[in-house]
Design a protein around this motif. Structure first.
Motif, PDB file in Angstrom:
ATOM      1  N   GLN A  27       0.840  -1.191   0.000  1.00  0.00           N
ATOM      2  CA  GLN A  27       0.000   0.000   0.000  1.00  0.00           C
ATOM      3  C   GLN A  27       0.880   1.248   0.000  1.00  0.00           C
ATOM      4  N   HIS A  28       1.038   1.823  -1.179  1.00  0.00           N
ATOM      5  CA  HIS A  28       1.980   2.921  -1.368  1.00  0.00           C
ATOM      6  C   HIS A  28       1.566   4.195  -0.646  1.00  0.00           C
ATOM      7  N   GLY A  29       0.268   4.390  -0.438  1.00  0.00           N
ATOM      8  CA  GLY A  29      -0.171   5.612   0.236  1.00  0.00           C
ATOM      9  C   GLY A  29       0.402   5.732   1.628  1.00  0.00           C
ATOM     10  N   ASN A  30       0.447   4.612   2.358  1.00  0.00           N
ATOM     11  CA  ASN A  30       1.019   4.638   3.705  1.00  0.00           C
ATOM     12  C   ASN A  30       2.510   4.954   3.661  1.00  0.00           C
ATOM     13  N   ARG A  31       3.196   4.405   2.662  1.00  0.00           N
ATOM     14  CA  ARG A  31       4.628   4.670   2.529  1.00  0.00           C
ATOM     15  C   ARG A  31       4.888   6.157   2.272  1.00  0.00           C
ATOM     16  N   MET A  32       4.085   6.754   1.422  1.00  0.00           N
ATOM     17  CA  MET A  32       4.325   8.157   1.094  1.00  0.00           C
ATOM     18  C   MET A  32       3.993   9.081   2.266  1.00  0.00           C
ATOM     19  N   LEU A  33       2.965   8.725   3.040  1.00  0.00           N
ATOM     20  CA  LEU A  33       2.677   9.517   4.232  1.00  0.00           C
ATOM     21  C   LEU A  33       3.831   9.415   5.223  1.00  0.00           C
ATOM     22  N   LEU A  34       4.360   8.205   5.414  1.00  0.00           N
ATOM     23  CA  LEU A  34       5.484   8.038   6.329  1.00  0.00           C
ATOM     24  C   LEU A  34       6.710   8.800   5.829  1.00  0.00           C
ATOM     25  N   ALA A  35       6.962   8.757   4.517  1.00  0.00           N
ATOM     26  CA  ALA A  35       8.098   9.498   3.958  1.00  0.00           C
ATOM     27  C   ALA A  35       7.945  10.998   4.211  1.00  0.00           C
ATOM     28  N   ALA A  36       6.723  11.512   4.052  1.00  0.00           N
ATOM     29  CA  ALA A  36       6.482  12.939   4.308  1.00  0.00           C
ATOM     30  C   ALA A  36       6.763  13.285   5.768  1.00  0.00           C
ATOM     31  N   ILE A  37       6.383  12.381   6.670  1.00  0.00           N
ATOM     32  CA  ILE A  37       6.647  12.606   8.095  1.00  0.00           C
ATOM     33  C   ILE A  37       8.153  12.594   8.366  1.00  0.00           C
ATOM     34  N   ARG A  38       8.863  11.627   7.765  1.00  0.00           N
ATOM     35  CA  ARG A  38      10.317  11.571   7.949  1.00  0.00           C
ATOM     36  C   ARG A  38      10.975  12.856   7.445  1.00  0.00           C
ATOM     37  N   LEU A  39      10.442  13.414   6.381  1.00  0.00           N
ATOM     38  CA  LEU A  39      10.990  14.667   5.864  1.00  0.00           C
ATOM     39  C   LEU A  39      10.711  15.823   6.823  1.00  0.00           C
ATOM     40  N   GLU A  40       9.503  15.833   7.428  1.00  0.00           N
ATOM     41  CA  GLU A  40       9.213  16.849   8.435  1.00  0.00           C
ATOM     42  C   GLU A  40      10.181  16.738   9.604  1.00  0.00           C
ATOM     43  N   MET A  41      10.610  15.507   9.901  1.00  0.00           N
ATOM     44  CA  MET A  41      11.562  15.271  10.991  1.00  0.00           C
ATOM     45  C   MET A  41      13.014  15.463  10.522  1.00  0.00           C
ATOM     46  N   ARG A  42      13.147  15.880   9.232  1.00  0.00           N
ATOM     47  CA  ARG A  42      14.464  16.120   8.636  1.00  0.00           C
ATOM     48  C   ARG A  42      15.322  14.856   8.680  1.00  0.00           C
ATOM     49  N   GLN A  43      14.713  13.757   8.224  1.00  0.00           N
ATOM     50  CA  GLN A  43      15.378  12.461   8.162  1.00  0.00           C
ATOM     51  C   GLN A  43      15.345  11.951   6.707  1.00  0.00           C
ATOM     52  N   PRO A  44      16.148  12.541   5.845  1.00  0.00           N
ATOM     53  CA  PRO A  44      16.073  12.178   4.422  1.00  0.00           C
ATOM     54  C   PRO A  44      16.438  10.724   4.145  1.00  0.00           C
ATOM     55  N   ASP A  45      17.376  10.154   4.882  1.00  0.00           N
ATOM     56  CA  ASP A  45      17.765   8.765   4.634  1.00  0.00           C
ATOM     57  C   ASP A  45      16.597   7.817   4.912  1.00  0.00           C
ATOM     58  N   GLN A  46      15.917   8.038   6.047  1.00  0.00           N
ATOM     59  CA  GLN A  46      14.773   7.188   6.369  1.00  0.00           C
ATOM     60  C   GLN A  46      13.641   7.381   5.360  1.00  0.00           C
ATOM     61  N   ALA A  47      13.441   8.616   4.897  1.00  0.00           N
ATOM     62  CA  ALA A  47      12.398   8.873   3.903  1.00  0.00           C
ATOM     63  C   ALA A  47      12.705   8.140   2.608  1.00  0.00           C
ATOM     64  N   GLU A  48      13.952   8.182   2.177  1.00  0.00           N
ATOM     65  CA  GLU A  48      14.327   7.488   0.939  1.00  0.00           C
ATOM     66  C   GLU A  48      14.141   5.979   1.084  1.00  0.00           C
ATOM     67  N   ALA A  49      14.472   5.435   2.259  1.00  0.00           N
ATOM     68  CA  ALA A  49      14.326   3.998   2.468  1.00  0.00           C
ATOM     69  C   ALA A  49      12.862   3.574   2.349  1.00  0.00           C
ATOM     70  N   VAL A  50      11.955   4.416   2.819  1.00  0.00           N
ATOM     71  CA  VAL A  50      10.534   4.106   2.726  1.00  0.00           C
ATOM     72  C   VAL A  50      10.059   4.164   1.273  1.00  0.00           C
TER      73      VAL A  50
END
Length: 612
Positions: free
Chosen positions: A310-333
């Motif tokens: 379910q890609h929608g959940n992945r993209m929401l999590l990536a957006a949250i990781r970006l808000e937390m300034r965690q680009p590596d974790q966002a890319e992994a998602v």
């Protein structure tokens, strides 16, 4: 045989009916009549399988059809009248026939004719007659309820809704009950709608029929009616009956701003093995809005582990990781979405062809933000080009313009925005807004104001542009212009809560016209109850009027709902000036973590000479 229409009255005032255009009369009438008459009782004589030899035959019992000659001709004439635009006459013919033959099909046809003619009262009369004649007809109760809702007759709704539930198979009753709040959304009086739900579901909110779904429906109705106390009691009972009920969990999430204990109920539900994915996702979104990103990420991690596709959940999590300034974790998602996938022949292919266009675009935009956080503007531009290769989508090109301006290419960025195609007037508005935002980001306030002035000259009644210009006027201390623009927004859009709030806050912040400020802010809260920014304005007004206890209460409420930097500035100042300096520092530090460069917060700390 002479045609005989018995007991037919056509004396109604046909001026009350909308006239339909004439069409081909007889063929259409006969076809409709065939459909109606096919539902009436019919028993044809059986035909022998073979007539090749003469055999003794048993006498055939012939059951006469209910469609006798008078009824047939009555219905035929009614259909001819419908096609001739004489809906009133046709309605009377069908209603008369339905009453004489006690036929649900004929009652339904009378209702449908009235509805087509937009004659609501006549449709209701036929539906009520149908329900009275055939009390066990589920369709009769359903039609009656729908017509009453359309007419806004809440005081008559509960009995047919209750009958509708009673006539529904027991296994399907919970589903019907759960759908009541949405069905009643068309009623403008939310208090009346909630009362209807309670009255209609009363047998299912007490033993021996008690259902968790009935209590959840009651809770949803009272929540919409802005009565959180009754909603809270209903949710508690629903969860006591069925701790895993998803609708009760969703209601608890909605109530959590006003009822802190509700969150614990949600957490308890999500620990169960059969926890609803819908509730978990709603809770994650709620946590995200409250800027509780760590907790939101934990919930989304659980969802992704369960449903990795379910890609929608992945993209929401990536957006949250970006808000937390965690680009590596966002890319992994995001990686499983964008990586190459094997084709049937063993070769690889760009994942774009295997993804819906919207998902690929959103993932590419997130990857552009990943690159931007890593200080790789060129890579970010490449991802934006993948998302919009034709350079024609305003939202994406706005991001591209912002990246160009960050590289010192402001002129190129503005030209790119202005060159975007305008397929409709709204596109031009969006282009102006994007250019003004670009200039605001660079703190070029006068030029941004000039752009918005150009925009409002072209679109003088666009409330979004007027509001944006008003906010810039405030920034430039053009206070008369700000007030003029906000009053125009209020005149054009009396439900524009932000305009009421902005004007009221401006007066409160300057310590002027405080009575009018209260009127404006109160109206904003009435339009948008519970909004943390409007609650913050009211708290700041109370502080300006010397009501520090009430100010603290409201500002804490606002900050708990939304730990925003500007709300932190206000709450921290009131705490500081009431001697709670440690609490003030804690609040300010939270605000700085959210938005280090917030002007209001920086100004407050400088004015109070506080160093964190």
């Amino acid at each position: 045989m002479p045609v005989h229409i018995s007991r037919v009255s056509t004396s109604s005032n046909t001026k009350r009916w909308q006239v339909f255009p004439r069409h081909a009369l007889i063929p259409s009438a006969v076809m409709t009549l065939a459909l109606v008459s096919s539902s009436l009782t019919w028993a044809a004589p059986k035909t022998p399988a073979s007539t090749s030899q003469t055999t003794p035959s048993t006498p055939v019992t012939i059951q006469n059809s209910d469609l006798d000659a008078p009824l047939f001709y009555q219905l035929l004439i009614a259909e001819i009248q419908v096609n001739a635009g004489e809906a009133g006459t046709a309605y009377q013919l069908y209603l008369d026939a339905a009453r004489r033959h006690q036929s649900g099909q004929l009652y339904q046809r009378a209702v449908e004719i009235a509805l087509r003619a937009r004659a609501g009262e006549q449709a209701l009369t036929a539906a009520k007659a149908w329900r009275q004649a055939l009390p066990q007809s589920r369709e009769a109760s359903e039609f009656t309820a729908q017509i009453l809702m359309a007419l806004g007759r809440a005081n008559e709704l509960a009995p047919p809704l209750r009958t509708l539930i009673q006539l529904t198979p027991v296994t399907q009753q919970p589903q019907v009950i759960a759908g009541l709040p949405r069905s009643l959304n068309r009623l403008s009086d939310r208090q009346a709608a909630a009362a209807v739900i309670d009255e209609a579901t009363q047998p299912w909110r007490q033993a021996p029929l008690e259902l968790a779904e009935a209590w959840a429906a009651s809770g949803e109705g009272w929540l919409q009616a802005k009565n959180p106390q009754r909603a809270q009691a209903a949710v508690q009972r629903a969860l006591a009956l069925n701790p895993s009920l998803p609708t009760a969990g969703l209601l608890a999430i909605d109530l959590s701003d006003q009822w802190p204990e509700a969150e614990q109920l949600v957490k308890s539900q999500l620990t169960k093995p059969d926890a609803s994915d819908v509730v978990r996702l709603a809770y994650a979104r709620k946590l995200t809005l409250a800027q509780r990103y760590d907790e939101a990420a934990q919930q989304l991690d659980l969802l992704i582990a369960k449903h990795p596709e379910q890609h929608g959940n992945r993209m929401l999590l990536a957006a949250i990781r970006l808000e937390m300034r965690q680009p590596d974790q966002a890319e992994a998602v995001l990686k499983p979405i964008l990586e190459n996938v094997p084709k049937a022949d063993g070769k690889t292919n760009d994942r774009r062809s295997a993804l819906p266009a919207g998902e690929f675009e959103q993932a590419s935009l997130l990857m552009a933000q990943v690159a931007e956080l890593r200080k790789r503007p060129q890579e970010a531009l490449e991802w934006l080009d993948r998302a919009d290769p034709k350079h024609e989508k305003i939202g994406i090109q706005s991001q591209r313009a912002r990246l160009l301006s960050s590289q010192g290419k402001l002129k190129e960025a503005r030209q790119a925005l202005r060159a975007l195609p305008e397929s409709e007037p709204r596109d031009a508005v969006l282009k102006y807004q994007a250019e003004a935002q670009l200039l605001r980001d660079l703190r070029q306030w006068p030029e941004a104001y000039r752009v918005l002035s150009e925009a409002t000259d072209r679109f003088p009644e666009d409330t979004d542009l007027l509001y944006d210009q008003a906010m810039l006027a405030d920034r430039l201390h053009k206070l008369d212009d700000m007030e003029r623009l906000l009053r125009k927004v209020i005149e054009l859009a009396p439900d524009h809560a932000n305009a009421f709030n902005a004007l009221g806050y401006s007066f409160a912040d300057r310590g002027i016209r405080l009575d009018e400020a209260r009127t404006l802010i109160t109206q904003a809260l009435k339009l948008r109850p519970g909004d943390p920014f409007i609650t913050d304005s009211l708290g700041w007004l109370e502080y300006r009027q010397g009501n520090k206890d009430e100010a603290l209460k409201l500002l804490k409420e606002a900050f708990q709902a939304r730990p925003d930097a500007e709300i932190a500035a206000h709450l921290g100042e009131v705490l500081w000036l009431t001697g709670k300096e440690d609490d003030a520092r804690k609040v300010w530090r939270t605000g700085i973590q959210q938005e280090p460069e917030n002007d209001a917060l920086k100004s407050t700390l400088q004015r109070l000479r506080v160093h964190l």
